[in-house]
Design a protein around this motif. Structure first.
Motif, PDB file in Angstrom:
ATOM      1  N   UNK A 106       0.839  -1.200   0.000  1.00  0.00           N
ATOM      2  CA  UNK A 106       0.000   0.000   0.000  1.00  0.00           C
ATOM      3  C   UNK A 106       0.874   1.250   0.000  1.00  0.00           C
ATOM      4  N   UNK A 107       1.888   1.194   0.834  1.00  0.00           N
ATOM      5  CA  UNK A 107       2.781   2.326   0.954  1.00  0.00           C
ATOM      6  C   UNK A 107       3.429   2.646  -0.385  1.00  0.00           C
ATOM      7  N   UNK A 108       3.888   1.591  -1.023  1.00  0.00           N
ATOM      8  CA  UNK A 108       4.568   1.803  -2.311  1.00  0.00           C
ATOM      9  C   UNK A 108       3.643   2.410  -3.336  1.00  0.00           C
ATOM     10  N   UNK A 109       2.415   1.947  -3.332  1.00  0.00           N
ATOM     11  CA  UNK A 109       1.462   2.480  -4.298  1.00  0.00           C
ATOM     12  C   UNK A 109       1.163   3.945  -3.991  1.00  0.00           C
ATOM     13  N   UNK A 110       1.111   4.244  -2.697  1.00  0.00           N
ATOM     14  CA  UNK A 110       0.915   5.653  -2.331  1.00  0.00           C
ATOM     15  C   UNK A 110       2.091   6.476  -2.833  1.00  0.00           C
ATOM     16  N   UNK A 111       3.290   5.935  -2.713  1.00  0.00           N
ATOM     17  CA  UNK A 111       4.466   6.626  -3.217  1.00  0.00           C
ATOM     18  C   UNK A 111       4.310   6.926  -4.705  1.00  0.00           C
ATOM     19  N   UNK A 112       3.878   5.912  -5.430  1.00  0.00           N
ATOM     20  CA  UNK A 112       3.703   6.086  -6.873  1.00  0.00           C
ATOM     21  C   UNK A 112       2.758   7.254  -7.137  1.00  0.00           C
ATOM     22  N   UNK A 113       1.692   7.260  -6.374  1.00  0.00           N
ATOM     23  CA  UNK A 113       0.692   8.309  -6.554  1.00  0.00           C
ATOM     24  C   UNK A 113       1.272   9.678  -6.209  1.00  0.00           C
ATOM     25  N   UNK A 114       1.963   9.715  -5.081  1.00  0.00           N
ATOM     26  CA  UNK A 114       2.534  10.976  -4.604  1.00  0.00           C
ATOM     27  C   UNK A 114       3.463  11.592  -5.638  1.00  0.00           C
TER      28      UNK A 114
ATOM     29  N   UNK B  12      -2.305   1.705 -32.360  1.00  0.00           N
ATOM     30  CA  UNK B  12      -1.947   3.078 -32.047  1.00  0.00           C
ATOM     31  C   UNK B  12      -2.613   3.625 -30.801  1.00  0.00           C
ATOM     32  N   UNK B  13      -3.076   2.730 -29.914  1.00  0.00           N
ATOM     33  CA  UNK B  13      -3.634   3.197 -28.639  1.00  0.00           C
ATOM     34  C   UNK B  13      -2.558   3.135 -27.565  1.00  0.00           C
ATOM     35  N   UNK B  14      -2.505   4.205 -26.808  1.00  0.00           N
ATOM     36  CA  UNK B  14      -1.578   4.211 -25.678  1.00  0.00           C
ATOM     37  C   UNK B  14      -2.310   3.545 -24.520  1.00  0.00           C
ATOM     38  N   UNK B  15      -1.814   2.427 -24.055  1.00  0.00           N
ATOM     39  CA  UNK B  15      -2.548   1.768 -22.983  1.00  0.00           C
ATOM     40  C   UNK B  15      -1.824   1.788 -21.647  1.00  0.00           C
ATOM     41  N   UNK B  16      -0.621   2.312 -21.637  1.00  0.00           N
ATOM     42  CA  UNK B  16       0.044   2.499 -20.344  1.00  0.00           C
ATOM     43  C   UNK B  16       1.044   3.638 -20.478  1.00  0.00           C
ATOM     44  N   UNK B  17       1.086   4.469 -19.472  1.00  0.00           N
ATOM     45  CA  UNK B  17       2.114   5.492 -19.478  1.00  0.00           C
ATOM     46  C   UNK B  17       2.743   5.593 -18.109  1.00  0.00           C
ATOM     47  N   UNK B  18       4.014   5.911 -18.100  1.00  0.00           N
ATOM     48  CA  UNK B  18       4.730   6.014 -16.822  1.00  0.00           C
ATOM     49  C   UNK B  18       5.728   7.146 -16.970  1.00  0.00           C
ATOM     50  N   UNK B  19       5.749   7.992 -15.970  1.00  0.00           N
ATOM     51  CA  UNK B  19       6.670   9.127 -16.010  1.00  0.00           C
ATOM     52  C   UNK B  19       7.615   9.036 -14.836  1.00  0.00           C
ATOM     53  N   UNK B  20       8.878   9.237 -15.093  1.00  0.00           N
ATOM     54  CA  UNK B  20       9.853   9.181 -14.002  1.00  0.00           C
ATOM     55  C   UNK B  20      10.275  10.573 -13.549  1.00  0.00           C
ATOM     56  N   UNK B  21      10.013  11.534 -14.384  1.00  0.00           N
ATOM     57  CA  UNK B  21      10.278  12.906 -13.968  1.00  0.00           C
ATOM     58  C   UNK B  21       8.930  13.599 -14.079  1.00  0.00           C
ATOM     59  N   UNK B 114       8.614   1.089 -11.642  1.00  0.00           N
ATOM     60  CA  UNK B 114       9.052   1.980 -10.576  1.00  0.00           C
ATOM     61  C   UNK B 114      10.408   1.532 -10.025  1.00  0.00           C
ATOM     62  N   UNK B 115      10.581   0.218  -9.925  1.00  0.00           N
ATOM     63  CA  UNK B 115      11.841  -0.278  -9.377  1.00  0.00           C
ATOM     64  C   UNK B 115      12.960  -0.268 -10.405  1.00  0.00           C
ATOM     65  N   UNK B 116      12.581  -0.403 -11.654  1.00  0.00           N
ATOM     66  CA  UNK B 116      13.626  -0.548 -12.670  1.00  0.00           C
ATOM     67  C   UNK B 116      14.343   0.755 -12.959  1.00  0.00           C
ATOM     68  N   UNK B 120      14.932   8.085 -14.166  1.00  0.00           N
ATOM     69  CA  UNK B 120      15.353   7.803 -15.536  1.00  0.00           C
ATOM     70  C   UNK B 120      16.633   7.021 -15.654  1.00  0.00           C
ATOM     71  N   UNK B 121      17.210   6.627 -14.541  1.00  0.00           N
ATOM     72  CA  UNK B 121      18.441   5.843 -14.597  1.00  0.00           C
ATOM     73  C   UNK B 121      18.162   4.446 -14.061  1.00  0.00           C
ATOM     74  N   UNK B 122      18.573   3.410 -14.785  1.00  0.00           N
ATOM     75  CA  UNK B 122      18.234   2.053 -14.355  1.00  0.00           C
ATOM     76  C   UNK B 122      18.728   1.760 -12.943  1.00  0.00           C
ATOM     77  N   UNK B 123      17.842   1.181 -12.171  1.00  0.00           N
ATOM     78  CA  UNK B 123      18.158   0.913 -10.774  1.00  0.00           C
ATOM     79  C   UNK B 123      18.342  -0.586 -10.559  1.00  0.00           C
ATOM     80  N   UNK B 124      17.318  -1.336 -10.884  1.00  0.00           N
ATOM     81  CA  UNK B 124      17.414  -2.781 -10.727  1.00  0.00           C
ATOM     82  C   UNK B 124      16.834  -3.410 -11.978  1.00  0.00           C
ATOM     83  N   UNK B 125      17.674  -4.078 -12.741  1.00  0.00           N
ATOM     84  CA  UNK B 125      17.168  -4.708 -13.951  1.00  0.00           C
ATOM     85  C   UNK B 125      17.382  -6.209 -13.921  1.00  0.00           C
ATOM     86  N   UNK B 126      18.062  -6.693 -12.895  1.00  0.00           N
ATOM     87  CA  UNK B 126      18.274  -8.129 -12.797  1.00  0.00           C
ATOM     88  C   UNK B 126      16.976  -8.805 -12.389  1.00  0.00           C
TER      89      UNK B 126
END
Lengths: 1116, 418
Positions: A106-114, B12-21, B114-116, B120-126
């Motif tokens: 839950x915490x992690x997901x909140x982080x994502x949201x934040x 051509x549908x965007x079905x997921x987006x993720x922003x790191x900055x 989020x973990x990877x 914008x810099x790879x953190x854990x990819x193993x």
């Protein structure tokens, strides 16, 4: 039993409760789930809005409920919304409340949201900050790290100071993971507030010194983002980075290599022959396959490569074998930009290998090869066939391959290539076929031998059915004919005949231009073509019209009789054309060619203007100028300068000072003098005093001693062993030394990994001779000094017959080991005498050691001091960096006196793990006294002690301690092999403070060196009552032998016994006071369990030690 | 470095987006859609695009576009490699990388992303590290989680993250300890019309499936390591050992992984296992053509060639095919103009043959070029280069593992021009 039962019960209750909750959950979530599906199905805008709203209301309720599972479910759906790019910002207040939740998911997901919405809702986001601040102090490094990650990702300018503080703190964290996070946070803070640059650079500078491989990549990344121009920060870390490179994670490797490429270009001189950098001449020279060798032989100028330059090339080479294509490419570009000409070829094979990878990878690699192949044909020629096009390749891949094949074409292989091209021309992919024709044209111009063949081949293509192919052929033929128009009137005629069938305007225009340009060669056909054009003029494309006007003008000048009327007709048509261009051109041409009163002097020159000989176009590769960009970069790929592109500088004409990369070891001597003096004096003093005696002994035991020393040095040369050795060494060192920032630069050289241990050793050996020269030759012990630690070790081994020196650590002048021997030396002498003399020398050293005096005595002392110092300075980094790699145990410093209770005087102590020089039965303790009050403190000394019989060797009274100053003193305490605390009074002139030192059981030991058989023998004597054992389930991180010795050595001060079995680790030590043997044995069983056995007659100690060791081994 | 990631399906549908900055509007993808429109085939979309304020780097895998948005200079391969790693991870977690699976597991995917990357810099990819932090979903676990309210997210720092061997997780335990290695070689070849080999090479890969308890240290040696010309390793392989002894020494990751890729030196002649006799012709008169293909074994090292398949990308003008196959079945995909002949096992006594007529669109010009044949095949129990593993030793653990090596040869990019 009881506990187990109750926990069972609570579990059952918990399970029931959660089952109930989830049942509720089901009912509750049924509806929104449906609506979401509906949403996806209907996909109409209005319904989305509605269900969206309704869903959010529902989510809000769920988030505000007090059931964990409901909240989690709600958060999952919120994250789902974010992922789809839907707005969920109105839930912010409801979500942010859960930031302190215990449930980690839950915490992690909140982080994502934040992180996603904090920027939009800054005020509300501030509510969460305190939670993160608290988490930053969490004992779990993972929590600390992720708290910093999130905190720094919240882009709210108001928290910049908090972030700054957190980054600074995290940069000094014990956990490399947290430090890595702080390196990332630096970049985030910088992008949020660039004004923090200066402070951030300080942190970067500090982190650059970190020698954890985990941190290296991230901090270099931060460096590249924040201050890529501060190349001076790299100097001191250059060699370390080179050496660490292999062990850094792959993404970090890419960043570091790119940075080092830039660095090297500013610091080293060109390894390429002067004036023959990759320019045209050089490329030409490479046409001959054997020119490379020629080059080498003709290169007379002695060029000596900077060893650091070589180091970089050597250490990056293995990375060509990386599975990560980005790493391989990065090394390739490094070699391209930095390596001597004949070494660049090493990367070829690896680059070609990358062509087997994904389509996108191929694309980038081919682009780079295309640029390379222009300048160095020889590099890729043997792999020509790897660039053959397959029908399944994507168009842009095909085009790039074609480009490379064209670049590689030479007299020798042109026939093969042309044959290959023939297949391509027939390709169904017409764009590719057209590109092939262009390529043939380029081959034809570049290689004169085949021009005619190509031309006739192209003419054949004119009868091709496909229009694009024909058109492209025409365009290429036009270009070719321009280069040698004389003998090709036949081709022009042929093309004129084709003219009616060609509809592609570019081709038509080309033919018209050709006929006009060479109208004197086809005098009959040209007017006829013009006649035809006059008929169709209005229906043509602009480009064709323009060329028609041109043709008309040229014919008017050469053959006005036949074409005057036609020309005028066309000019009239052009005059009223819809296009500005055509009208302009027509007007211009008319004025130029038709003489009238208004047109002036220009008319006379019309012929010379229109029919001037024109230079033939150069058919060039589109990759010709790409080399202005560093290979492998985005800019190179796009052929435009991308934002943030760092120019690769030219080689400097004269190399900048090389010594900037040297890591000083001399400098810290001064700063360290007092402390060093103390730690060293045992050695130097006893060496001095016991010289004669030692010498005699030396003579007596020469044979055995020398044998031992040679064997020890040879065992020390196996890098693996010494790698682990150095780690223990430094972990011990870290306890011994107080933190001193001046040291860290030299210390950072010290290896944490196997790979680095070699250079380190080299350093040591290099330095030894320097010191050798110092002591006067007359001094009988000088030889011993020169040999440094090895000789010392052997001499002491001669003394204690039971200790035969096979342990490699001795060859490394391992301080914990050597001083121990010193102790034995001391022991063998009359106690009182030694004691008093030692004290004298102690004072001498404190005062004078930094500046060697002329007296032979002190020079001897300082030389041996220096050699030992090296050991210190090399391994000491951990004291400043706290811990730089996971393998270092933290410096365990204990509080003796808090400055609040001490009225400004504070004291800390730690166990340096050295033999106490005052009395062998004492444990050495170092106390750091700091005056944090605003007035100076006078006469700091030790007063009453208890228990009454406690034997303490006090430090000399400190006359005066200035405010903010601190001093390190050492004392000896005889704990009589018990962990009972030593209580005494710490007094100043006015005040007295009760303090106590309680030693950990492990500190009451001294390492003892012995061989395996000796160990077994001793162990055999200590069985039964004297044996304590337990089975330990170790943390898996601890199962490697390095980790084990690290953990054991962090707990207790023992020496490792070399073991022939890889799964059995043995350690030996003696108690300080009574000298009773303590043998620790760790036998690894299956699946990370191990049998821990301690043999000693001190059974109380054994059980305590067992407990401590167990604890250390269990925790990760 | 990597600013944002968009997952886009073929439509051509965007079905997921993720922003790191900070968030970048998805309208930035319009530039990509434009390029995609222009490229027609998804394969032809240029991987690197420039827009006024951003750079777009994309990969196309499993019918999905992974589009990343970049703002500043970065090695493009860095991004491409990372995007492929993301796709690999998704595949590893959910079995395949498809839109529906990603949508079903959107939270897990999001947590992974989020973990990877951090900033914008790879953190854990193993994969081993990730699996410790975020457990892959299994049916059992999801049932347990709903009942107990447990989570898929670990709260400890993965042990691998901190150790010097980040690829292996700690505390691995198996009741059956086994290590399997597949030596798979692929023949890349271009054979021209007359049957002469224009170009041929062998690319090999050793795939491993290692399930061993504890921290095993494995050493693999080859009978003929000199065959290996160019190699690339999983990070676990000690390069120095390879340099000095030509032995692979490594502490393996847990589970499936690629141990090494290699290239067989080009000096060795490549055995081409099959020959193809073909005759494809289109008549000048009338809208039809003829086709006749026979396949026979050539250098098969005494083994049977299996899973033979011929794929032909026909010219656009070919409307339909009326053929008879003596063995196997053929299908002709009218939309994509792809003819697939699935032969199966190659019988040296009775060579498979496919012949018949092709009908062309009336009025269309006769195709200029004959289509080339892409051949697929498999030969079990043999590595065509002759590479052999001589032994596999384990140190560091006491138990006896079950070891196995399997060889397989297949066609890589095997093309016959006609």
């Amino acid at each position: 039993m009881d506990v187990g039962f109750s926990s069972l019960r609570s579990e059952a209750v918990g399970a029931m409760r959660t089952a109930l909750v989830s049942a509720e959950n089901l009912q509750l979530t049924l509806k929104p789930e449906l609506s979401q599906e509906e949403q996806a199905l209907t996909n109409s805008k209005s319904s989305i809005k509605e269900t969206h709203k309704a869903g959010n209301e529902d989510l809000k309720e769920m988030l505000e409920s007090n059931k964990e599972s409901l909240k989690l479910e709600a958060m999952k759906r919120v994250v789902g919304l974010i992922a789809k790019g839907k707005n969920a910002s109105e839930l912010f207040p409801a979500v942010v409340k859960n930031v302190a939740s215990k449930n980690i998911e839950l915490k992690k997901l909140v982080y994502v949201y934040l992180v996603r919405y904090a920027e939009e809702q800054q005020d509300l986001a501030l509510l969460s900050i305190s939670t993160f601040q608290r988490a930053l102090k969490d004992p779990n490094q993972f929590i600390r790290g992720s708290a910093l990650r999130v905190l720094s990702s919240i882009r709210v300018p108001i928290i910049v100071p908090i972030m700054m503080l957190a980054i600074k703190e995290a940069a000094a964290d014990l956990s490399p993971y947290v430090r890595k996070t702080s390196a990332h946070a630096i970049q985030k803070l910088y992008s949020l507030d660039p004004d923090q640059k200066e402070q951030l650079i300080e942190v970067i500078e500090k982190l650059l010194k970190d020698k954890s491989t985990l941190v290296a990549g991230s901090v270099v990344m931060a460096f590249e983002e924040v201050c890529p121009d501060r190349i001076d920060l790299i100097h001191k870390n250059y060699r370390k980075l080179c050496n660490l490179l292999v062990d850094v994670e792959e993404w970090g490797q890419v960043v570091i290599i790119s940075m080092l490429t830039r660095y090297a270009r500013t610091q080293f001189t060109s390894p390429w022959k002067e004036g023959a950098n990759f320019d045209e001449n050089n490329a030409k020279a490479f046409y001959d396959s054997d020119s490379e060798e020629k080059k080498d032989t003709t290169e007379d100028k002695p060029y000596i490569m900077d060893p650091d330059h070589r180091l970089l090339l050597r250490n990056t080479k293995p990375l060509l074998q990386s599975r990560n294509t980005a790493v391989v490419m990065c090394v390739a570009q490094l070699y391209w930009h930095l390596a001597p000409t004949h070494e660049v070829n090493t990367v070829t094979k690896s680059l070609v290998r990358l062509l087997r990878s994904h389509r996108e990878v191929q694309y980038i690699v081919l682009q780079n090869i295309a640029t390379m192949s222009i300048q160095r044909k020889g590099m890729f020629e043997p792999y020509m066939k790897s660039f053959y096009v397959r029908s399944t390749d994507a168009t842009h891949i095909k085009t790039l391959k074609l480009e490379i094949l064209t670049n590689l074409a030479n007299e020798a292989n042109i026939s093969t290539i042309l044959r290959e091209f023939q297949t391509y021309v027939k390709s169904q992919d017409k764009a590719f076929a057209a590109a092939t024709i262009q390529a043939i044209g380029r081959c034809a111009t570049n290689i004169t031998e085949v021009t005619d063949t190509c031309l006739s081949g192209l003419v054949l293509l004119l009868s091709n059915r496909d229009e694009t192919v024909v058109a492209e052929s025409v365009v290429v033929i036009k270009k070719l004919l321009q280069t040698q128009p004389t003998q090709h009137s036949e081709i022009i005629k042929h093309m004129a005949k084709l003219f009616d069938n060609i509809t592609v305007s570019m081709a038509r225009a080309s033919i018209l231009w050709l006929i006009g340009e060479y109208c004197d060669r086809v005098p009959k056909i040209a007017p006829d073509v013009l006649r035809k054009m006059a008929k169709t003029f209005t229906a043509e494309e602009d480009i064709v019209k323009l060329q028609t006007v041109n043709l008309a003008a040229k014919l008017y000048l050469t053959n006005s009789k036949q074409t005057k009327l036609l020309t005028q007709y066309i000019l009239n048509l052009g005059k009223y054309d819809q296009s500005y261009d055509i009208r302009d051109r027509t007007r211009f041409i008319r004025q130029l060619i038709v003489p009238n009163e208004k047109s002036g002097a220009l008319n006379k020159y019309a012929r010379r203007i229109l029919l001037a000989p024109k230079p033939a176009p150069l058919l060039e590769s589109s990759f010709k100028d790409r080399d202005r960009f560093q290979l492998g970069t985005l800019s190179h790929s796009l052929n435009t300068k991308a934002a943030g592109y760092q120019e690769l500088s030219d080689w400097p004409a004269v190399a900048p000072d090389q010594s900037v990369r040297n890591v000083e070891v001399i400098e810290p001597v001064q700063e360290w003098a007092p402390l060093v003096g103390k730690t060293k004096k045992a050695k130097s003093a006893d060496k001095f005093y016991s010289d004669d005696e030692r010498e005699k002994e030396e003579e007596g035991s020469e044979s055995s001693g020398s044998k031992d020393s040679s064997s020890s040095s040879s065992s020390g040369s196996s890098s693996e062993e010494s790698g682990s050795e150095s780690e223990e060494e430094s972990s011990e060192e870290s306890e011994k030394t107080s933190s001193d920032s001046g040291k860290s630069s030299s210390g950072s050289e010290k290896s944490s990994s196997e790979s680095e241990s070699e250079p380190k050793k080299k350093k040591k050996t290099k330095k030894a001779p320097q010191k050798k020269s110092k002591p006067p030759a007359a001094f009988s012990d000088s030889d011993e000094n020169g040999n440094g630690p090895v000789a010392q070790a052997s001499s002491s081994s001669a003394e204690s017959s039971s200790d035969s020196e096979t342990d490699s650590e001795d060859s490394d002048s391992d301080p914990p080991a050597t001083p121990q021997k010193k102790k034995k030396d001391v022991k063998s002498k009359p106690k009182a005498e030694v004691k008093s003399k030692v004290e004298v020398s102690l004072l001498d050293l404190v005062d004078f050691s930094p500046a060697p005096t002329n007296a032979p005595k002190s020079s001897v002392i300082s030389s041996s001091l220096l050699s030992d110092l090296e050991g210190l300075s090399l391994s000491n980094v951990s004291s400043t960096m706290q811990v730089s790699t996971p393998s270092f145990s933290p410096v365990k410093t204990y509080e003796l006196l808090h400055h609040m209770t001490g009225k400004g005087l504070s004291a800390k102590y730690h166990f340096p793990r050295q033999p106490c020089l005052y009395e062998p039965s004492m444990v050495a303790v170092q106390v750091i006294l700091t005056n944090s009050s605003d007035h100076s403190l006078e006469e700091i000394h030790i007063g009453e002690r208890s228990p009454a019989g406690l034997n303490i060797h006090c430090f000399n009274t400190i006359e005066r301690l200035e405010p903010e100053a601190s001093v390190t003193v050492s004392m000896g305490i005889d704990f009589s092999d018990s962990t009972q605390a030593a209580n005494f009074q710490l007094c100043t002139k006015e005040e007295q403070f009760k303090v106590s030192i309680q030693p950990a059981v492990g500190e009451l030991l001294m390492p003892s060196t012995m061989t395996e058989p000796d160990y077994s023998k001793e162990q055999g004597k200590l069985l039964g009552m004297n044996e304590t054992s337990a089975t330990v389930t170790m943390a898996t991180a601890n199962t490697s032998s390095q980790a084990i010795s690290k953990q054991v050595l962090s707990v207790c001060n023992v020496g490792e016994v070399p073991s022939s079995q890889s799964n059995v680790h043995r350690f030996a030590g003696r108690t300080v006071s009574s000298g009773a043997l303590v043998l620790v044995c760790l036998e690894l069983k299956e699946s990370s369990t191990a049998l821990l056995t301690i043999n000693t007659e001190k059974s109380v100690m054994a059980s305590m030690l067992l407990r401590d060791l167990k604890q250390a081994l269990v925790q990760a | 470095m990597i600013h944002s990631l968009f997952l886009i399906n073929q439509a051509g549908d965007i079905f997921l987006e993720k922003h790191w900055k900070s968030v970048i509007s998805r309208s930035v993808c319009d530039y990509f859609f434009e390029a995609k429109e222009k490229a027609v085939e998804p394969d032809n979309v240029p991987p690197v695009l420039q827009t006024p304020h951003h750079y777009l780097i994309s990969i196309y895998r499993d019918k999905l576009f992974f589009l990343s948005v970049i703002q500043t200079e970065v090695p493009p391969l860095f991004v491409i490699e990372f995007l492929h790693r993301v796709a690999d991870t998704i595949q590893d977690y959910f079995g395949e990388c498809s839109e529906s699976l990603i949508k079903d597991n959107v939270v897990t995917v999001y947590e992974l992303l989020e973990e990877m990357l951090d900033n914008g810099f790879p953190l854990a990819t193993e994969s081993n590290v990730l699996k410790e932090m975020i457990r892959p979903p299994t049916i059992l676990r999801s049932v347990v989680n709903t009942l107990t309210g447990g989570s898929n997210v670990g709260d400890k720092l993965p042990t691998g993250q901190l150790s010097s061997i980040p690829w292996r997780r700690a505390g691995v335990k198996y009741t059956n300890n086994e290590a399997y290695f597949d030596v798979i070689e692929a023949i890349d070849a271009i054979v021209d019309k007359s049957g002469t080999t224009v170009f041929a090479e062998i690319q090999g890969v050793i795939e491993a499936c290692v399930r061993l308890t504890g921290m095993p240290d494995l050493t693999m040696t080859f009978m003929n390591p000199s065959l290996l010309d160019d190699v690339s390793f999983h990070p676990c392989v000690r390069f120095k050992r390879w340099e000095s002894e030509r032995a692979l020494s490594f502490i393996p990751p847990d589970g499936n992984f690629t141990l090494m890729n290699y290239h067989v030196s080009s000096q060795n002649l490549v055995a081409i296992p099959v020959y193809v006799k073909q005759n494809i012709s289109f008549f000048e008169t009338g809208p039809c053509g003829r086709m006749d293909i026979t396949i026979g074994p050539k250098q098969t090292m005494g083994k049977t060639v299996e899973a033979m398949m011929v794929t032909i990308h026909m010219p656009k003008a070919v409307l339909s095919a009326n053929l008879t196959a003596t063995q196997g079945n053929y299908t002709y995909d009218l939309a994509n103009k792809v003819l697939v002949w699935d032969i199966g096992k190659l019988n040296p006594q009775k060579l498979p043959n496919l012949r018949g007529s092709l009908s062309l669109q009336s009025g269309a010009p006769k195709p200029e070029d004959n289509p080339s044949l892409n051949i697929d095949l498999k030969i079990q129990q043999v590595a065509i280069s002759g590479l052999k593993v001589s032994r596999l030793d384990m140190h560091g653990e006491k138990y006896k593992p079950f070891k196995g090596v399997k060889y397989l040869t297949k066609a890589g990019n095997f093309q016959v021009r006609t």
